[in-house]
Design a protein around this motif. Sequence first.
Motif, PDB file in Angstrom:
ATOM      1  N   PHE A   1       0.900  -1.251   0.096  1.00  8.37           N
ATOM      2  CA  PHE A   1      -0.189  -0.008   0.068  1.00  8.37           C
ATOM      3  C   PHE A   1       0.760   1.237   0.012  1.00  8.37           C
ATOM      4  CE2 PHE A   1      -3.059  -3.108   1.459  1.00  8.37           C
ATOM      5  CZ  PHE A   1      -4.208  -2.446   0.656  1.00  8.37           C
ATOM      6  N   GLU A   2       0.377   2.288  -0.702  1.00 10.27           N
ATOM      7  CA  GLU A   2       0.967   3.654  -0.679  1.00 10.27           C
ATOM      8  C   GLU A   2      -0.027   4.467  -0.193  1.00 10.27           C
ATOM      9  OE1 GLU A   2       2.948   4.556  -4.311  1.00 10.27           O
ATOM     10  OE2 GLU A   2       3.009   2.554  -4.914  1.00 10.27           O
ATOM     11  N   ARG A   3       0.453   5.737   0.212  1.00 11.08           N
ATOM     12  CA  ARG A   3      -0.511   6.697   0.756  1.00 11.08           C
ATOM     13  C   ARG A   3      -0.604   7.568  -0.473  1.00 11.08           C
ATOM     14  NH1 ARG A   3      -1.542   9.685   6.489  1.00 11.08           N
ATOM     15  NH2 ARG A   3      -3.314  10.947   5.686  1.00 11.08           N
ATOM     16  N   SER A   4      -1.609   8.184  -0.784  1.00 10.87           N
ATOM     17  CA  SER A   4      -1.920   9.002  -1.873  1.00 10.87           C
ATOM     18  C   SER A   4      -1.686  10.414  -1.496  1.00 10.87           C
ATOM     19  CB  SER A   4      -3.293   9.016  -2.321  1.00 10.87           C
ATOM     20  OG  SER A   4      -4.147   9.517  -1.607  1.00 10.87           O
ATOM     21  N   ALA A   5      -1.600  11.243  -2.268  1.00 15.40           N
ATOM     22  CA  ALA A   5      -1.593  12.747  -1.858  1.00 15.40           C
ATOM     23  C   ALA A   5      -2.848  13.434  -1.437  1.00 15.40           C
ATOM     24  CB  ALA A   5      -1.117  13.702  -3.003  1.00 15.40           C
ATOM     25  N   ASN A   6      -4.127  12.793  -1.379  1.00 18.34           N
ATOM     26  CA  ASN A   6      -5.162  12.976  -1.263  1.00 18.34           C
ATOM     27  C   ASN A   6      -5.752  12.494   0.374  1.00 18.34           C
ATOM     28  OD1 ASN A   6      -5.971  14.524  -3.534  1.00 18.34           O
ATOM     29  ND2 ASN A   6      -6.158  12.489  -4.676  1.00 18.34           N
ATOM     30  N   GLY A   7      -4.720  11.663   0.789  1.00 18.20           N
ATOM     31  CA  GLY A   7      -5.033  11.248   2.091  1.00 18.20           C
ATOM     32  C   GLY A   7      -5.611  10.068   2.201  1.00 18.20           C
ATOM     33  N   TYR A   8      -5.518   8.874   1.692  1.00 17.33           N
ATOM     34  CA  TYR A   8      -6.148   7.747   1.592  1.00 17.33           C
ATOM     35  C   TYR A   8      -4.950   6.739   0.922  1.00 17.33           C
ATOM     36  CZ  TYR A   8      -7.209   8.535  -3.407  1.00 17.33           C
ATOM     37  OH  TYR A   8      -7.029   9.171  -4.778  1.00 17.33           O
ATOM     38  N   TRP A   9      -4.986   5.550   1.208  1.00 16.48           N
ATOM     39  CA  TRP A   9      -3.985   4.465   0.932  1.00 16.48           C
ATOM     40  C   TRP A   9      -4.634   3.494  -0.062  1.00 16.48           C
ATOM     41  CZ3 TRP A   9      -5.272   6.466   5.552  1.00 16.48           C
ATOM     42  CH2 TRP A   9      -4.170   6.699   6.549  1.00 16.48           C
ATOM     43  N   TYR A  10      -3.799   3.212  -0.766  1.00 18.91           N
ATOM     44  CA  TYR A  10      -4.365   2.205  -1.936  1.00 18.91           C
ATOM     45  C   TYR A  10      -3.185   1.336  -2.597  1.00 18.91           C
ATOM     46  CZ  TYR A  10      -1.212   5.058  -5.094  1.00 18.91           C
ATOM     47  OH  TYR A  10      -0.254   5.407  -5.856  1.00 18.91           O
ATOM     48  N   ALA A  11      -3.599   0.210  -3.050  1.00 22.95           N
ATOM     49  CA  ALA A  11      -2.630  -0.662  -3.742  1.00 22.95           C
ATOM     50  C   ALA A  11      -3.315  -1.054  -4.954  1.00 22.95           C
ATOM     51  CB  ALA A  11      -2.300  -1.945  -2.816  1.00 22.95           C
ATOM     52  N   ILE A  12      -2.579  -1.510  -5.820  1.00 23.11           N
ATOM     53  CA  ILE A  12      -3.203  -1.997  -7.209  1.00 23.11           C
ATOM     54  C   ILE A  12      -2.881  -3.556  -6.986  1.00 23.11           C
ATOM     55  CG2 ILE A  12      -2.932  -2.104  -9.612  1.00 23.11           C
ATOM     56  CD1 ILE A  12      -3.357   0.710  -8.344  1.00 23.11           C
ATOM     57  N   GLU A  13      -4.053  -4.400  -7.140  1.00 23.59           N
ATOM     58  CA  GLU A  13      -4.378  -5.523  -6.721  1.00 23.59           C
ATOM     59  C   GLU A  13      -4.072  -6.400  -8.146  1.00 23.59           C
ATOM     60  OE1 GLU A  13      -7.396  -8.265  -4.544  1.00 23.59           O
ATOM     61  OE2 GLU A  13      -8.380  -7.136  -5.958  1.00 23.59           O
TER      62      GLU A  13
END
Length: 195
Positions: free
Chosen positions: A65-77
């Motif tokens: 997971f990475e933290r986005s500049a917008n304040g949420y976390w994401y991972a490409i599944e």
Amino acid sequence: MKTYLLPALMLLLMIAGCKNPEPRRPVSVRTGSFIKESVERNKQLLEAEEELITSLIEADSLLKFERSANGYWYAIETVDTTDQYRPVEEDIVRITYELEDLEGNPIYTREETGVIEFKVDKEALFPGIRTGIKLLRQGETGIFFFPSSLAYGYHGDENKIGTNVPLKASVTLLEVVEKYRDTLTPEKVSKQEQQ
């Protein structure tokens, strides 16, 4: 003498009635304490949600997971290396998504949400999905952790999502239906450059 008394009395009443109007004063005076308390409460809520999300991410050994500049976390599944294009504002895309609470309980399934076609950054989806879709390529699925402020916030969705509920979302970008840049005429490009 009585004839002069009535006009004099009228003149006296008119002079007394020509007083400057006085402004009304508020019954109660508000201080900024309510707003300050609300801001502090929201900061504490966000901090608690971020701690919970961080602990869930650390426990997931499969995704990075990475933290986005917008304040949420994401991972490409699901990664698609064939198409390098990521949607930008004004593109029209088709997506599917499902939502869970942070305990893994389903809230909305893909069957319930269906296929959604929308203009990137312009539709009535909640803020996290509106900006998160720009991180995916066509055919990719991303897993997102949204704090409640980037999900449905204080109001919830008035259906299954309550007040201040952080969400886990699985979002698939099915197709970029229309690339905004491809629809630009020279006149539109010129207008955009002037703005």
